[in-house]
Design a protein around this motif. Sequence first.
Motif, mmCIF file in Angstrom:
data_model
loop_
_atom_site.group_PDB
_atom_site.id
_atom_site.type_symbol
_atom_site.label_atom_id
_atom_site.label_comp_id
_atom_site.label_asym_id
_atom_site.label_seq_id
_atom_site.Cartn_x
_atom_site.Cartn_y
_atom_site.Cartn_z
ATOM 1 N N ARG A 240 43.535 38.260 50.575
ATOM 2 C CA ARG A 240 44.019 36.897 50.350
ATOM 3 C C ARG A 240 44.671 36.417 51.633
ATOM 4 O O ARG A 240 45.602 37.041 52.134
ATOM 5 C CB ARG A 240 45.016 36.862 49.194
ATOM 6 C CG ARG A 240 45.743 35.521 49.025
ATOM 7 C CD ARG A 240 46.729 35.571 47.872
ATOM 8 N NE ARG A 240 47.568 34.376 47.818
ATOM 9 C CZ ARG A 240 48.786 34.306 48.369
ATOM 10 N NH1 ARG A 240 49.291 35.346 49.007
ATOM 11 N NH2 ARG A 240 49.477 33.189 48.283
ATOM 12 N N ASN A 241 44.163 35.326 52.174
ATOM 13 C CA ASN A 241 44.689 34.753 53.417
ATOM 14 C C ASN A 241 44.806 35.807 54.511
ATOM 15 O O ASN A 241 45.782 35.870 55.262
ATOM 16 C CB ASN A 241 46.042 34.084 53.170
ATOM 17 C CG ASN A 241 45.936 32.920 52.203
ATOM 18 O OD1 ASN A 241 44.892 32.274 52.107
ATOM 19 N ND2 ASN A 241 47.005 32.647 51.471
ATOM 20 N N GLY A 242 43.788 36.675 54.597
ATOM 21 C CA GLY A 242 43.726 37.681 55.646
ATOM 22 C C GLY A 242 44.515 38.941 55.380
ATOM 23 O O GLY A 242 44.482 39.871 56.200
ATOM 24 N N PRO B 75 46.188 25.933 46.016
ATOM 25 C CA PRO B 75 45.193 25.231 46.824
ATOM 26 C C PRO B 75 45.354 25.566 48.307
ATOM 27 O O PRO B 75 46.470 25.635 48.837
ATOM 28 C CB PRO B 75 45.505 23.760 46.548
ATOM 29 C CG PRO B 75 46.106 23.761 45.176
ATOM 30 C CD PRO B 75 46.931 25.013 45.113
ATOM 31 N N GLY B 76 44.219 25.795 48.956
ATOM 32 C CA GLY B 76 44.212 26.146 50.369
ATOM 33 C C GLY B 76 44.141 27.636 50.634
ATOM 34 O O GLY B 76 43.848 28.046 51.765
ATOM 35 N N ASP B 77 44.410 28.464 49.628
ATOM 36 C CA ASP B 77 44.267 29.908 49.807
ATOM 37 C C ASP B 77 42.799 30.251 50.052
ATOM 38 O O ASP B 77 41.886 29.578 49.543
ATOM 39 C CB ASP B 77 44.748 30.663 48.565
ATOM 40 C CG ASP B 77 46.256 30.786 48.481
ATOM 41 O OD1 ASP B 77 46.940 30.427 49.462
ATOM 42 O OD2 ASP B 77 46.753 31.238 47.429
ATOM 43 N N GLY C 201 33.718 28.596 46.153
ATOM 44 C CA GLY C 201 35.130 28.261 46.043
ATOM 45 C C GLY C 201 35.618 28.361 44.614
ATOM 46 O O GLY C 201 34.836 28.454 43.659
ATOM 47 N N ILE C 202 36.930 28.355 44.456
ATOM 48 C CA ILE C 202 37.591 28.484 43.156
ATOM 49 C C ILE C 202 38.368 27.211 42.879
ATOM 50 O O ILE C 202 39.167 26.768 43.713
ATOM 51 C CB ILE C 202 38.542 29.693 43.143
ATOM 52 C CG1 ILE C 202 37.746 30.998 43.285
ATOM 53 C CG2 ILE C 202 39.390 29.713 41.870
ATOM 54 C CD1 ILE C 202 38.603 32.204 43.560
ATOM 55 N N GLN D 264 35.977 32.617 49.383
ATOM 56 C CA GLN D 264 36.264 31.486 48.506
ATOM 57 C C GLN D 264 37.512 30.731 48.959
ATOM 58 O O GLN D 264 38.546 31.364 49.232
ATOM 59 C CB GLN D 264 36.465 31.987 47.069
ATOM 60 C CG GLN D 264 35.180 32.460 46.419
ATOM 61 C CD GLN D 264 35.318 33.801 45.739
ATOM 62 O OE1 GLN D 264 36.399 34.258 45.430
ATOM 63 N NE2 GLN D 264 34.183 34.453 45.504
ATOM 64 N N LEU D 265 37.376 29.420 49.042
ATOM 65 C CA LEU D 265 38.502 28.539 49.284
ATOM 66 C C LEU D 265 38.987 28.019 47.943
ATOM 67 O O LEU D 265 38.196 27.572 47.112
ATOM 68 C CB LEU D 265 38.091 27.375 50.181
ATOM 69 C CG LEU D 265 39.150 26.294 50.452
ATOM 70 C CD1 LEU D 265 40.308 26.875 51.239
ATOM 71 C CD2 LEU D 265 38.528 25.113 51.180
ATOM 72 N N VAL D 266 40.296 28.078 47.711
ATOM 73 C CA VAL D 266 40.880 27.652 46.452
ATOM 74 C C VAL D 266 41.232 26.156 46.547
ATOM 75 O O VAL D 266 41.807 25.703 47.546
ATOM 76 C CB VAL D 266 42.149 28.460 46.130
ATOM 77 C CG1 VAL D 266 42.778 28.006 44.816
ATOM 78 C CG2 VAL D 266 41.803 29.961 46.065
ATOM 79 N N ARG D 267 40.880 25.415 45.493
ATOM 80 C CA ARG D 267 41.157 23.983 45.464
ATOM 81 C C ARG D 267 41.707 23.588 44.101
ATOM 82 O O ARG D 267 41.512 24.299 43.107
ATOM 83 C CB ARG D 267 39.891 23.180 45.764
ATOM 84 C CG ARG D 267 38.780 23.344 44.736
ATOM 85 C CD ARG D 267 37.502 22.638 45.146
ATOM 86 N NE ARG D 267 36.471 22.699 44.117
ATOM 87 C CZ ARG D 267 35.606 23.702 43.989
ATOM 88 N NH1 ARG D 267 35.654 24.728 44.802
ATOM 89 N NH2 ARG D 267 34.691 23.657 43.034
#
Length: 282
Positions: free
Chosen positions: A203-205, A260-262, A111-112, A276-279
């Motif tokens: 990014r997000n599909g 966040p959430g991307d 994750g990022i 990677q999930l962005v937080r």
Amino acid sequence: MKLVRHGPAGTERPGLVDAQGRIRDLSAHVDDIAGKTLSDEGLARIAALDPASLPLVDEGTRIGPCVGGVGKFVCIGLNYSDHAAESGLDVPPEPIVFMKATSAICGPDDGIELPRGSVATDWEVELAVVIGRHAKYVSEADALSHVAGYCVANDVSERDFQTKRAGQWTKGKSADTFGPLGPWLVTREEVSDPQALDLWLDRNGKRMQTGSTATMIFGVAKVISYLSQMMSLHPGDVISTGTPPGVGMGIKPAPVYLKPGDRLALGIEGLGTQTQLVRAAD
């Protein structure tokens, strides 16, 4: 071979991927995927092992960065002409070189984390090269013999830190989690031509980046030779070789940056994929 490092962050163990795609533990044979293990001799010793004789690693075990003990994390900027164009910058006459802190290195799926104060964190799928033996004043013709292998990298970048904070690009490139590496280190004999690999990032599909290493301005051999005229390269050093177009900074009419959430998914032909999930920062 495809070499991996598995287990909790900071205590990863060496492994390899068998023909069925399962991870086998190498701890009884090497200390880490690092240093002398990355030499031609070290890799040959691993290649001589029967994967079936190695313990299986539990499915779902965390995959760490595919190389340990990284001394230098060197990056090449604006190395695709179409990315330079979307950035509004001229094609450089020589490789643009900057450093990324080794503390930015993390696993491919860790994750990022957006750093505090970030408003412009961006993505960059890149081919990374891992050095296998000392390189100093090497010729372009001999450069690839100094490579241990190749892997996927995401050169995560905070653009405001990079361009608006009165300094060099390193400021925007070095936050924790800004250097995912892996999932595997693919040894060089499996990559017949590092200038013929497709790269992509979603990014997000939604597909954001599509490119090929064939359109690099300075190819891998040129980059290694060039760097070796200015600094010694040592086993375990990582060189990230630039990104194709499609970064958030280049989106018109207004840039799009991570929040966040991307979710990102990215990969390179034959070298595996990252997710990677962005937080937000803690």
